[in-house]
Scaffold this motif. Sequence first.
Motif, short mmCIF file in Angstrom:
data_model
loop_
_atom_site.label_atom_id
_atom_site.label_comp_id
_atom_site.label_asym_id
_atom_site.label_seq_id
_atom_site.Cartn_x
_atom_site.Cartn_y
_atom_site.Cartn_z
N ALA A 35 10.98 -4.19 -4.09
CA ALA A 35 11.31 -5.44 -3.40
C ALA A 35 12.56 -5.35 -2.51
CB ALA A 35 11.46 -6.57 -4.42
N PRO A 36 13.65 -4.70 -2.94
CA PRO A 36 14.83 -4.64 -2.07
C PRO A 36 14.62 -3.78 -0.82
CG PRO A 36 15.42 -4.23 -4.36
CD PRO A 36 13.93 -4.14 -4.27
N LEU A 37 13.53 -3.00 -0.80
CA LEU A 37 13.27 -2.10 0.33
C LEU A 37 12.34 -2.72 1.36
CD1 LEU A 37 12.66 1.15 -1.78
CD2 LEU A 37 14.83 0.07 -1.14
N ARG A 38 12.10 -4.01 1.22
CA ARG A 38 11.16 -4.70 2.09
C ARG A 38 11.50 -4.49 3.57
NH1 ARG A 38 10.06 -11.21 1.92
NH2 ARG A 38 8.56 -11.32 3.64
N GLY A 39 10.50 -4.05 4.34
CA GLY A 39 10.65 -3.87 5.77
C GLY A 39 11.12 -2.49 6.20
N LEU A 40 11.45 -1.62 5.24
CA LEU A 40 11.97 -0.30 5.60
C LEU A 40 10.90 0.63 6.17
CD1 LEU A 40 14.41 0.67 2.70
CD2 LEU A 40 14.97 -0.04 5.03
N GLY A 41 9.63 0.33 5.90
CA GLY A 41 8.59 1.31 6.24
C GLY A 41 7.55 0.84 7.21
N ALA A 42 7.95 0.07 8.22
CA ALA A 42 6.96 -0.45 9.18
C ALA A 42 6.15 0.66 9.82
CB ALA A 42 7.67 -1.29 10.24
N ASP A 43 6.78 1.81 10.06
CA ASP A 43 6.09 2.94 10.69
C ASP A 43 6.04 4.16 9.77
OD1 ASP A 43 5.74 1.57 13.21
OD2 ASP A 43 7.89 1.85 13.52
N MET A 44 6.18 3.93 8.48
CA MET A 44 6.30 5.03 7.54
C MET A 44 4.92 5.54 7.11
SD MET A 44 8.48 5.10 3.97
CE MET A 44 10.06 4.88 4.80
N ALA A 45 4.68 6.83 7.34
CA ALA A 45 3.46 7.47 6.86
C ALA A 45 3.70 7.98 5.44
CB ALA A 45 3.06 8.60 7.79
N MET A 46 2.62 8.44 4.81
CA MET A 46 2.71 8.81 3.41
C MET A 46 3.72 9.92 3.11
SD MET A 46 0.96 6.63 1.87
CE MET A 46 1.02 7.35 0.23
N ALA A 48 -20.07 -4.68 -7.11
CA ALA A 48 -18.79 -4.69 -7.81
C ALA A 48 -18.02 -5.96 -7.44
CB ALA A 48 -17.98 -3.45 -7.45
N ARG A 49 -16.97 -6.24 -8.19
CA ARG A 49 -16.14 -7.42 -7.92
C ARG A 49 -14.71 -6.94 -7.64
NH1 ARG A 49 -19.11 -11.98 -9.99
NH2 ARG A 49 -17.44 -13.27 -9.17
N PRO A 50 -14.46 -6.44 -6.42
CA PRO A 50 -13.15 -5.87 -6.11
C PRO A 50 -12.02 -6.88 -6.21
CG PRO A 50 -14.48 -6.13 -4.12
CD PRO A 50 -15.38 -6.40 -5.27
N ALA A 51 -10.87 -6.38 -6.62
CA ALA A 51 -9.66 -7.18 -6.76
C ALA A 51 -8.72 -6.86 -5.60
CB ALA A 51 -8.98 -6.87 -8.09
N LEU A 52 -7.69 -7.71 -5.45
CA LEU A 52 -6.74 -7.55 -4.35
C LEU A 52 -5.33 -7.30 -4.87
CD1 LEU A 52 -7.74 -10.37 -1.83
CD2 LEU A 52 -8.21 -7.91 -1.65
N GLY A 53 -4.56 -6.52 -4.09
CA GLY A 53 -3.17 -6.28 -4.41
C GLY A 53 -2.32 -6.18 -3.16
N VAL A 54 -1.03 -6.37 -3.32
CA VAL A 54 -0.07 -6.22 -2.22
C VAL A 54 0.30 -4.76 -2.04
CG1 VAL A 54 2.32 -6.69 -1.54
CG2 VAL A 54 0.85 -8.56 -2.33
N ASP A 55 0.51 -4.04 -3.12
CA ASP A 55 0.88 -2.63 -3.15
C ASP A 55 2.38 -2.47 -2.92
OD1 ASP A 55 0.77 0.08 -3.40
OD2 ASP A 55 -0.51 0.44 -1.68
N VAL A 56 2.82 -2.30 -1.69
CA VAL A 56 4.24 -2.09 -1.41
C VAL A 56 4.71 -3.06 -0.34
CG1 VAL A 56 4.20 0.34 -2.08
CG2 VAL A 56 3.77 -0.27 0.30
N VAL A 57 5.95 -3.51 -0.45
CA VAL A 57 6.48 -4.45 0.54
C VAL A 57 7.35 -3.77 1.58
CG1 VAL A 57 6.34 -6.39 -1.05
CG2 VAL A 57 8.47 -5.06 -0.90
N ILE A 58 7.39 -2.44 1.57
CA ILE A 58 8.15 -1.76 2.62
C ILE A 58 7.53 -2.01 3.99
CG2 ILE A 58 9.05 0.04 1.10
CD1 ILE A 58 6.88 1.90 2.40
N ASN A 59 6.25 -2.41 3.99
CA ASN A 59 5.59 -2.67 5.28
C ASN A 59 4.60 -3.84 5.20
OD1 ASN A 59 3.52 -1.47 3.81
ND2 ASN A 59 3.79 0.52 4.81
N SER A 60 4.80 -4.73 4.22
CA SER A 60 3.94 -5.90 4.12
C SER A 60 4.69 -7.03 3.45
CB SER A 60 2.66 -5.58 3.33
OG SER A 60 2.96 -5.37 1.97
N ALA A 61 4.12 -8.21 3.50
CA ALA A 61 4.74 -9.38 2.88
C ALA A 61 4.42 -9.42 1.40
CB ALA A 61 4.24 -10.65 3.57
#
Length: 402
Positions: A66-77, A266-279
């Motif tokens: 959470a504190p790293l939010r926005g750090l990875g807008a262009d970050m590849a794996m 199937a009944r797929p679920a949803l997740g945010v994953d990481v906030v370095i590049n998402s809300a």
Amino acid sequence: MEIVIRGGHVVPGADLPEIPRGDVLVRDGMIVSVGPPVDAAVPVIDATGLVVAPGFVDAHRHVWQAPLRGLGADMAMPRYFAEILGAALHSYTPAEARLATLLGAVEALDAGVTTLFDWSNATTRGPDHTDAVLDAFEAAGVRAVVGHTDPGDDARRLASRHGRVTGALAVLGGEYGDWDEFVAQLRWGRDLGLMVALHAGGPVVRPLHDAGLLGPDLQLVHLNAITPDDAKLLADTGTPAVVTPTVEAVMGHGPSAYGRLEDAGARPALGVDVVINSAPDLFEPMRDTLRTRRLSSSADRPPAASILRAATIDSARAAGLSDRTGSIEVGKRADLVLLDGLSHLTGTAGDLAGAVVSSLTPSHVRTVLVDGVVLKRDGRLLYHDLPVLRAQAAPLGTRSRT
């Protein structure tokens, strides 16, 4: 303790019919009636003009980021592994892990996410970090499943937890590590009764099936390369699959597997994953999924309401919690969100579940309850100051940029 949420447009989820004007009675954190007017002298939350929906369930998030939010807008794996899972993660003290997790949990609550499946890399650091993460979730008031990433005594004690904060096992998986070690970890987790989660591209599904290892207690995340035939294997065995469409697109994982999974039954679920590049909310993943499904070549246009199901009851199933949360039903825990922005439609027989997906944002989250406890009311968090938490955690993000 009793409370009634009165007169709202109840969207129960789980394919149950909507109730244009209904009451939800909560007693000791449990839903005891849904629909009929409650004539009792109990505290009331007036939900007139609001949608009353199940709290959103995020089936996959690395909350400590959470504190790293926005750090990875262009970050590849490759950079993500080096800078986030490498340098940033290993710089956290236990106190910092607690602060980061608390911030992430409170941000989720503010956006109507009442349950988190936390793939908690921070627990790898040792028992003190694990305790810090658990304490953060307890303090936040959110429902959480803490996925420990290191099988052993520290993960074993999570198996004995009950209540609002419980444990799971989050392992590297058969595609990214030694197969025999992975199978041993999977069986170890199952013997303890833990949900076991792993990141996967897709090729691991067939070997898992052939080895008889698929099942409802194994959660597979991403699956961007899964084939329709392998998606059918997951559907047939009731194996939960979680997609994180926003991050998968931004970081180049590949096209979302949601459509292939749903088409296979199937009944797929949803997740945010990481906030370095998402809300830190599920509104964008829901809309991203809706847009992708509507733009596909499929002849059938899936209803928008089906995407709300993915972010509630299907995500609860993927977290091993569908008996406790994910829908508004008698006997389940009172994890609820009250949403504004649709007052002109509430009280009608219209499909407001679809409208929640297509038209609302975190700004429309008015009130949030977890386990029957009101944590946000009339747009204001009651027990945590989000700006203060962000300010306290800011040095963690600043440090990660240096």
